[in-house]
Write a protein that holds these residues in place. Structure first.
Motif, short mmCIF file in Angstrom:
data_model
loop_
_atom_site.label_atom_id
_atom_site.label_comp_id
_atom_site.label_asym_id
_atom_site.label_seq_id
_atom_site.Cartn_x
_atom_site.Cartn_y
_atom_site.Cartn_z
N ASP A 1 -4.81 9.44 6.00
CA ASP A 1 -3.77 10.20 5.84
C ASP A 1 -2.67 9.97 5.37
N SER A 2 -2.82 8.62 4.70
CA SER A 2 -1.67 7.97 3.90
C SER A 2 -1.69 8.97 2.72
N HIS A 3 -0.13 8.96 2.13
CA HIS A 3 -0.03 9.78 0.78
C HIS A 3 -0.94 9.49 -0.39
N MET A 4 -1.06 8.23 -0.80
CA MET A 4 -2.11 7.98 -1.51
C MET A 4 -3.59 8.13 -1.39
N GLN B 1 5.85 2.29 7.43
CA GLN B 1 6.13 2.68 6.11
C GLN B 1 4.96 2.49 5.05
N GLU B 2 4.49 1.07 5.31
CA GLU B 2 3.37 1.04 4.47
C GLU B 2 2.01 1.80 4.67
N ALA B 3 2.02 2.07 6.23
CA ALA B 3 0.85 3.04 6.28
C ALA B 3 0.87 4.55 5.67
N THR B 4 2.24 4.80 5.69
CA THR B 4 2.64 6.33 5.24
C THR B 4 2.16 6.36 3.81
N PHE B 5 2.43 5.32 2.75
CA PHE B 5 2.21 5.41 1.48
C PHE B 5 0.63 4.98 1.21
N VAL C 1 16.07 8.87 9.19
CA VAL C 1 14.66 8.87 10.16
C VAL C 1 14.10 7.62 9.27
N TRP C 2 13.74 7.72 7.93
CA TRP C 2 12.91 6.72 7.15
C TRP C 2 13.55 5.26 7.69
N ASP C 3 14.79 5.18 7.54
CA ASP C 3 15.51 3.88 7.64
C ASP C 3 15.09 3.15 8.83
N ARG D 1 0.85 11.94 5.68
CA ARG D 1 1.69 11.25 6.94
C ARG D 1 3.02 11.36 6.44
N LEU D 2 3.43 11.38 5.06
CA LEU D 2 4.82 11.38 4.57
C LEU D 2 5.55 12.64 5.01
N ASN D 3 4.80 13.59 5.33
CA ASN D 3 5.62 14.93 5.65
C ASN D 3 6.61 14.83 7.00
N GLU D 4 6.41 13.79 7.62
CA GLU D 4 7.45 13.53 8.77
C GLU D 4 8.60 13.09 8.19
#
Ligand code: HEM
Lengths: 428, 291
Positions: free
Chosen positions: A337-340, A298-302, A289-291, A398-401
Motif C-alpha cells: 500500500d505504499s505510494h510507489m 515515513q519510508e514505508a509510506t513512499f 502530522v507528518w512531522d 498509505r500516503l492519504n493519511e
C-alpha cells in the motif's frame, strides 16, 4: 540516469536577428554568449540539446522559444518556479476569445524572450504597457503553457462538439475535499521560470490584458529547490522531505514522450495533435502530522528511503524497485500500500509528473501550515493514465493519511503555436 | 501647449483665490474673474485637438460646479433634519445627499483639506479633529441619538459651502481629466468594494454608483475625441460601462440601493471585477491626447 534528458521542444528555430538587448543578455550569462557571438541565441538553445541532466544541469538563464511544434513547459526540464493561473471567461463571444488568444500569443512570445509584453509609448498620461517588475532581468528559461478546461466546451462558445473525449470529467475520488474556488477554469496558464518574480509577472500581465474578457479564477505559485542551492541538479525533494520525480519516464526521448505525453490527431481530436492533457491537483499536506511520524513509517509510506531516495531494500536512488523481495517477517519490503507500489501500476500505466511545492502561509482557523504539492502531470489520455492511477491511489494509498486533495482540474493542453499563428488556432 | 494653458489656469485660479479670500463667502466676483474662457481661447488657437480638450475641460468644470451646487442643497436638507432631531429623515437623506460629492471626489480632494473635513472616516484623522458626514453617520446608526450633533452638522454645512466657493477657482487640466475617471474607479475598488466606506450605514452602493457616475461624466466629455481617435477603445469603454450598469442593476431598490451587507461574497467579487474590467481600458484614454 536517463530520467531527465534535455530536449528542446522547438528544435531548429533560427532567431530572426540578434538585437543589442540580446547581446547584453548573452554577455550577462558569461562566456557562452561571447563565444557564440552573433549566432548566440541559437547557440543558447543548443544548450538544450539532448544530454543527461546529471552531466550538467541547464543554466538558469536562457530562452526557450515560445513558438514550436509543442508548447514549452511540458517535456522541458523543470524550471525552479511555477505560477499557475486558471481563468474564466466573462465574455461569451468567440471572436473576443480569439482576439484575446492572439494578444496573449504576442505577449507570451515576448515574455519568453525576456521582453516586456509590448513596446512602451513613453506617454506620461497612460500607464506603462508592461508592469515593469522584470525590467533588466535575464530571460530565465520562461515557458508559458496554455490549456483549455472542460467548461470551455459548454454551450457558451458553440464548441461542445469539439470537446475531445480524452478531456474527460475527473470522477469524484474517494476522500476528495475539493474546493470549487481552487478547481477547474476555462483556461489554464502554467508559467515556469527560474525566477519567481518573472513567473508572477507573466500571469499578472496576462490577467491585465484579459480584463473585461476573462478573470482569474485561481492562482497558485510553486517552487522546488533553486538551481543556486543545488548546482548539481539532483532530484528535488517535496515538502515531506522525499525525492520526488525519480522514476518519472524519460520524456526527453521523443519516443517515450510520444507514447506517454503527446496526443495524436488520430486519437480522436485532430486539433489536439501535438498537444497533451494536464491534470492538476492541489494537494495539501498535513505537515504537522507528518512531522511527528516516525522515519520507519515515513519510508514505508513512499516505499523509498528518505535520504538516498532508493527503493526500500536497494542502495541507489535509481536502482530498480523489487516489489517481490520480502523481509524477515515474510512481508514485502516495499509495502503493497505504499505510494510507489500503487503508483507504479505494475509498470503498465505511466504519466509524466511535473509538480511543484507550494506554501501559502498558515490556515487562519487552525494555525497550521497551509502547504503541499501542486501536483501537475501530463498524459496522452487521462482516461487510460491519470484517472485510473488516482482512482487506485485514492482507494488505498498509505500516503492519504497525510494529504488532502483540495483542488482539481483537467485541461486540454494545446499544440504548439507556429510563428504567425496563435494559441488555440487549430481549434478556433 | 498643455503646459502654457496650465500656467494660464494657474494664473487665473491664483487670482480667484485671492479674490475669494478677499470677499469671503460671496463668490459672484470670483466667478467672473476666474472664468476659464481666457485660457481656453488662448490654447484653442494652438491646435484643433487642443480646442476639443479645452471644450471638454470647460464642460467638465461646469458639471463639477453643478454637482457642488446640488451638494450644498442636499447637505442643507440633511443638516436641517439633524437640527430637527429627526433621525429617520436624516438617515434617509444621508446616502443620497453624499452622492453629489462622490461624483466629483478627486476634484474635491485636490482642494486641500475639504476631503478630510467632509468625508473622513473614523480613524482617518485624530479623534479630536474628526468631523463631517461619517461622524454623523456613526451618531445616526451606532449611537442612534443626535445629542450634541447640531454643531457637527452646522460645521459640515459650512465646510460644504466653503467647498462650493473654492470650486470657482478649481484648476482642471487635461491630465486631471484623463486620470480623474480612473481615480474615481480606484476609489470604488479600494474602499467601496470592501464595504469600508460606510461601515455603519452600509450604504456603500450609493457611493459606488456615484463614483461610477462621475467617471462616466468624464468619459462623456471626452467621448467625441476618443471616438474620433480610437473608435475601438471608445467601443470597449462604452461596453464596459454598460456591463457595470448591468452588474449593479439587481441592487437598485426604491430609487436607491440595497445595503451592502446583503451582498454575497461572489456578488462583491463580480462588482469588483466589473470595475477592474472598465478601469483598464479607461486608463488608456491618455493615448488619444496629443502631448
Ligand atoms: C502530495 C502528494 C504526493 C506526494 C508527496 C508524492 C510523492 C511521491 C514520491 C516521493 C515518489 C517516489 C519518487 C518518484 O519516483 O518520484 C512518488 C512517485 C510517484 N507518484 Fe507521487 N506523490 C504525490 C501524489 C501523486 C499523485 C496524485 C499521483 C498520480 C495520480 C502520483 C503518481 C506517482 C507516480 C506515477 C510515481 C512513480 C511510481 C513508480 O515508481 O513507478 N503521485 N510520488
Amino acid at each position: 540516469m536517463d530520467r531527465e534528458i534535455e530536449q528542446p521542444q522547438n528544435e531548429g528555430r533560427e532567431p530572426k536577428r540578434v538585437s543589442r538587448r540580446d547581446v547584453l543578455k548573452m554577455g550577462a550569462v558569461g562566456g557562452i554568449g561571447l563565444l557564440l557571438g552573433a549566432t548566440g541565441l541559437k547557440g543558447l538553445s543548443l544548450l538544450d540539446e539532448p544530454k543527461p541532466a546529471s552531466a550538467k544541469p541547464a543554466p538558469a538563464a536562457g530562452t526557450i522559444p515560445f513558438y514550436g511544434a509543442h508548447q514549452g513547459g511540458i517535456v522541458t526540464p523543470m524550471q525552479d518556479y511555477v505560477c499557475m493561473g486558471a481563468f474564466d471567461f466573462t465574455t461569451t463571444s468567440l471572436e473576443t476569445v480569439r482576439k484575446l488568444f492572439k494578444q496573449w500569443t504576442d505577449a507570451s512570445a515576448r515574455i519568453a524572450a525576456g521582453e516586456g509584453v509590448a513596446d512602451e509609448s513613453g506617454n506620461a498620461l497612460v500607464p506603462p504597457a508592461d508592469t515593469g517588475e522584470t525590467i533588466g532581468l535575464l530571460p530565465v528559461r520562461t515557458t508559458l503553457t496554455f490549456g483549455l478546461g472542460a467548461s470551455f466546451f459548454d454551450d457558451r462558445f458553440g464548441l461542445a462538439g469539439k470537446r475531445p473525449k480524452a478531456l474527460a470529467d475527473i470522477p469524484a475520488f474517494k476522500r476528495d475535499e475539493l474546493v470549487p474556488e481552487w478547481s477547474h477554469g476555462d483556461v489554464i496558464v502554467q508559467v515556469c521560470a527560474n525566477d519567481p518574480q518573472v513567473a508572477f509577472h507573466a500571469i499578472r500581465n496576462l490577467a491585465r490584458i484579459a480584463r473585461g474578457k476573462a478573470v482569474l479564477r485561481w492562482m497558485q505559485q510553486g517552487y522546488q529547490r533553486s538551481g543556486l542551492a543545488d548546482p548539481k541538479g539532483a532530484t528535488p525533494r517535496n515538502l515531506l522531505g522525499f525525492k520526488d520525480g525519480t522514476n518519472n519516464p524519460a520524456v526527453g526521448d521523443a519516443d517515450v514522450a510520444g507514447e506517454i505525453v503527446w496526443a495524436k490527431g488520430a486519437d480522436g481530436a485532430p486539433w489536439m495533435d501535438g498537444g497533451s492533457y494536464m491534470a492538476v491537483r492541489r494537494i495539501r499536506m498535513r505537515i504537522e502530522v507528518w512531522d511527528r511520524t516516525t522515519l520507519g513509517e515515513q519510508e514505508a509510506t513512499f516505499g523509498r528511503h528518505r535520504d538516498s531516495g532508493a527503493p526500500l531494500g536497494q542502495a541507489g536512488e535509481f536502482d530498480k524497485a523489487d516489489y517481490a523481495k520480502t523481509g524477515k517477517n515474510g512481508k514485502p519490503i516495499i509495502p503493497a500500500d505504499s505510494h510507489m507500489a500503487l503508483a507504479s501500476m505494475g509498470g503498465k500505466v505511466k504519466i509524466h509528473r511535473r509538480g511543484y511545492s507550494y506554501s501559502n502561509g498558515i490556515d487562519l482557523r487552525t494555525g497550521q501550515l497551509d502547504a503541499g504539492l501542486l501536483f501537475i502531470c501530463f498524459n496522452r489520455d487521462p482516461r487510460e493514465q491519470f484517472i485510473p492511477m488516482q482512482e487506485k491511489l485514492a482507494a488505498s494509498d498509505r500516503l492519504n493519511e497525510y494529504i488532502q486533495h483540495v483542488g482539481s482540474g483537467i485541461y486540454a493542453v494545446l499544440p504548439g503555436v507556429r510563428e504567425g499563428g496563435y494559441i488555440g488556432d487549430t481549434l478556433l | 501647449m498643455l503646459k502654457s494653458s496650465r500656467t494660464a489656469l494657474i494664473a487665473t485660479s491664483l487670482a480667484a483665490v485671492l479674490l475669494v479670500s478677499a470677499c469671503g463667502e460671496s463668490n459672484k466676483e470670483a466667478k467672473s474673474s476666474a472664468s476659464p474662457s481666457a485660457s481656453a481661447t488662448a490654447s484653442a488657437s494652438a491646435s484643433p485637438g487642443a480646442a476639443a480638450f479645452q471644450a471638454a475641460v470647460d464642460a467638465y468644470r461646469q458639471y463639477v460646479i453643478d454637482q457642488t451646487d446640488q451638494f450644498v442643497k442636499s447637505t442643507d436638507a440633511f443638516v436641517q433634519a439633524i437640527r430637527d432631531g429627526d433621525i429617520d429623515k436624516a438617515k434617509s437623506l444621508y446616502a443620497p445627499s453624499r452622492m453629489f460629492y462622490e461624483r466629483i471626489e478627486p476634484i474635491a480632494e485636490s482642494l486641500g483639506d475639504f476631503d478630510p473635513w467632509i468625508d473622513a472616516r473614523e480613524g482617518d484623522v485624530p479623534d479630536a479633529e474628526w468631523r463631517g458626514y461619517h461622524k454623523l453617520e456613526k451618531a445616526l446608526w451606532v449611537d442612534n441619538k443626535l445629542d450634541g450633533q447640531t454643531s457637527v452638522a452646522d460645521q459640515l454645512l459650512q465646510d460644504v459651502k466653503q467647498l462650493r466657493v473654492k470650486m470657482e477657482s478649481v484648476e482642471i487640466d487635461t491630465p486631471m481629466l484623463v486620470t480623474g475617471a480612473v481615480e474615481l474607479l480606484n476609489e470604488v475598488s479600494s474602499s467601496k468594494v470592501t464595504g469600508e466606506e460606510e461601515r455603519y450605514s452600509h450604504t456603500d452602493l450609493y457611493d459606488f454608483a456615484a463614483n461610477v457616475d462621475g467617471a462616466k461624466e468624464i468619459y462623456n466629455v471626452l467621448q467625441s475625441t476618443v471616438k474620433e481617435k480610437n473608435a475601438e477603445l471608445a467601443a470597449e469603454i462604452e461596453a464596459r460601462f454598460a456591463d457595470l450598469d448591468k452588474t449593479l442593476e439587481p441592487y437598485r431598490k426604491d430609487g436607491g440601493y440595497v445595503l451592502y451587507t446583503t451582498l454575497k461574497e461572489d456578488e462583491v467579487k463580480k462588482l469588483s471585477q466589473a470595475i477592474d474590467a472598465l478601469a483598464e481600458p479607461l486608463s488608456q484614454v491618455g493615448t488619444v491626447v496629443e502631448v
